[in-house]
Design a protein around this motif. Structure first.
Motif, PDB file in Angstrom:
ATOM      1  N   ALA A  53       0.832  -1.207   0.000  1.00 28.57           N
ATOM      2  CA  ALA A  53       0.000   0.000   0.000  1.00 28.57           C
ATOM      3  C   ALA A  53       0.862   1.251   0.000  1.00 28.57           C
ATOM      4  O   ALA A  53       0.562   2.228  -0.692  1.00 28.57           O
ATOM      5  CB  ALA A  53      -0.931  -0.006   1.213  1.00 28.57           C
ATOM      6  N   TYR A  57       0.930   4.130  -2.802  1.00 25.65           N
ATOM      7  CA  TYR A  57       0.679   5.525  -2.437  1.00 25.65           C
ATOM      8  C   TYR A  57       1.770   6.448  -2.976  1.00 25.65           C
ATOM      9  O   TYR A  57       1.493   7.554  -3.437  1.00 25.65           O
ATOM     10  CB  TYR A  57       0.549   5.661  -0.915  1.00 25.65           C
ATOM     11  N   SER A  76      -5.592   5.184  -7.179  1.00 26.97           N
ATOM     12  CA  SER A  76      -6.432   5.444  -6.000  1.00 26.97           C
ATOM     13  C   SER A  76      -7.568   4.435  -5.916  1.00 26.97           C
ATOM     14  O   SER A  76      -7.920   3.981  -4.821  1.00 26.97           O
ATOM     15  CB  SER A  76      -6.974   6.871  -6.007  1.00 26.97           C
ATOM     16  N   LEU A  79      -6.016   1.343  -4.443  1.00 26.31           N
ATOM     17  CA  LEU A  79      -5.793   1.497  -3.000  1.00 26.31           C
ATOM     18  C   LEU A  79      -7.098   1.340  -2.230  1.00 26.31           C
ATOM     19  O   LEU A  79      -7.151   0.651  -1.212  1.00 26.31           O
ATOM     20  CB  LEU A  79      -5.184   2.871  -2.701  1.00 26.31           C
ATOM     21  N   MET A  80      -8.145   1.993  -2.720  1.00 26.49           N
ATOM     22  CA  MET A  80      -9.421   1.959  -2.008  1.00 26.49           C
ATOM     23  C   MET A  80     -10.061   0.570  -2.065  1.00 26.49           C
ATOM     24  O   MET A  80     -10.774   0.178  -1.140  1.00 26.49           O
ATOM     25  CB  MET A  80     -10.369   3.010  -2.590  1.00 26.49           C
ATOM     26  N   TYR A  83      -6.669  -2.203  -0.500  1.00 23.87           N
ATOM     27  CA  TYR A  83      -6.059  -1.898   0.797  1.00 23.87           C
ATOM     28  C   TYR A  83      -6.977  -0.984   1.610  1.00 23.87           C
ATOM     29  O   TYR A  83      -6.519  -0.051   2.252  1.00 23.87           O
ATOM     30  CB  TYR A  83      -4.690  -1.233   0.599  1.00 23.87           C
ATOM     31  N   SER A  84      -8.258  -1.254   1.574  1.00 27.24           N
ATOM     32  CA  SER A  84      -9.250  -0.326   2.126  1.00 27.24           C
ATOM     33  C   SER A  84      -9.078  -0.051   3.620  1.00 27.24           C
ATOM     34  O   SER A  84      -9.494   0.999   4.091  1.00 27.24           O
ATOM     35  CB  SER A  84     -10.660  -0.849   1.858  1.00 27.24           C
ATOM     36  N   ALA A  89      -5.154   4.124   1.880  1.00 27.28           N
ATOM     37  CA  ALA A  89      -6.369   4.170   1.058  1.00 27.28           C
ATOM     38  C   ALA A  89      -7.119   5.475   1.300  1.00 27.28           C
ATOM     39  O   ALA A  89      -7.596   6.112   0.354  1.00 27.28           O
ATOM     40  CB  ALA A  89      -7.254   2.970   1.368  1.00 27.28           C
ATOM     41  N   SER A 120     -13.899   3.922   4.970  1.00 24.85           N
ATOM     42  CA  SER A 120     -12.450   3.788   5.124  1.00 24.85           C
ATOM     43  C   SER A 120     -12.046   3.096   6.424  1.00 24.85           C
ATOM     44  O   SER A 120     -10.966   2.531   6.500  1.00 24.85           O
ATOM     45  CB  SER A 120     -11.778   5.162   5.059  1.00 24.85           C
TER      46      SER A 120
END
Length: 191
Positions: A53, A57, A76, A79-80, A83-84, A89, A120
């Motif tokens: 993650a 990023y 993004s 990530l969301m 790797y929430s 994220a 999140s």
């Protein structure tokens, strides 16, 4: 080797004890070892996920700085999705929202910020996301909506400056200068 009677008796007692308790002791040792191995495996997995993650990023930050909207969106989103539960994220959603807002894609910005608030798992970012949601609404010319977003929650002590500053902007957009001045004064006092 021949044992005397006392030694033979001790050996027989140990054998009897082992016959009675050997299996439970062995099982308990195995369970402890498996538990320790499982815990170490979980820790390794968490560190590995955090490292991936973090790498994503960093790529997202570079894409944002280079103005690469396509990669900002895809990284993004990854990530969301993948790797929430990691902090990256939420930070990625903020970058996505900023990039979308800058491009005038207010629905995308709203979606990313709403994700931070609702999904999140990092409530410490919820107020910042709400303040930015109010900014998106202001950019869209929806000052009443921005006011309802801000007045729906009470800011914490650490968010008072940004909250009241944005509230002042909203009141000014609503042509309520006295309330705007009061909000900005509250922001100054909180700072």
């Amino acid at each position: 080797m021949a044992y005397d009677l006392e030694e033979q008796e001790s050996i027989d007692q140990m054998k009897a004890w082992w016959d009675q308790w050997g299996t439970p002791i062995t099982a308990a040792v195995c369970v402890c070892c498996l538990g320790f191995a499982g815990w170490n495996g979980w820790q390794w997995y968490q560190r590995n996920q955090a490292a991936q993650a973090s790498g994503a990023y960093v790529q997202l930050q570079n894409a944002y700085l280079q103005g690469d909207t396509k990669n900002v969106t895809s990284i993004s989103d990854g990530l969301m999705k993948d790797y929430s539960r990691h902090v990256f994220a939420s930070l990625g959603a903020f970058i996505r929202a900023a990039d979308a807002q800058k491009a005038g894609k207010f629905d995308e910005a709203r979606t990313a910020l709403t994700w931070v608030v609702e999904k999140s798992g990092h409530p410490e970012y919820a107020m910042t996301a709400r303040i930015r949601l109010a900014g998106v609404a202001l950019d869209e010319g929806k000052a009443d909506e921005a006011l309802s977003i801000l007045t729906a929650v009470k800011p914490g002590e650490g968010d008072a400056v940004a909250y009241n500053d944005r509230l002042g902007d909203v009141y000014l957009a609503l042509n309520r200068p006295d309330e705007a001045k009061k909000a900005w004064q509250t922001a100054l006092e909180a700072d």
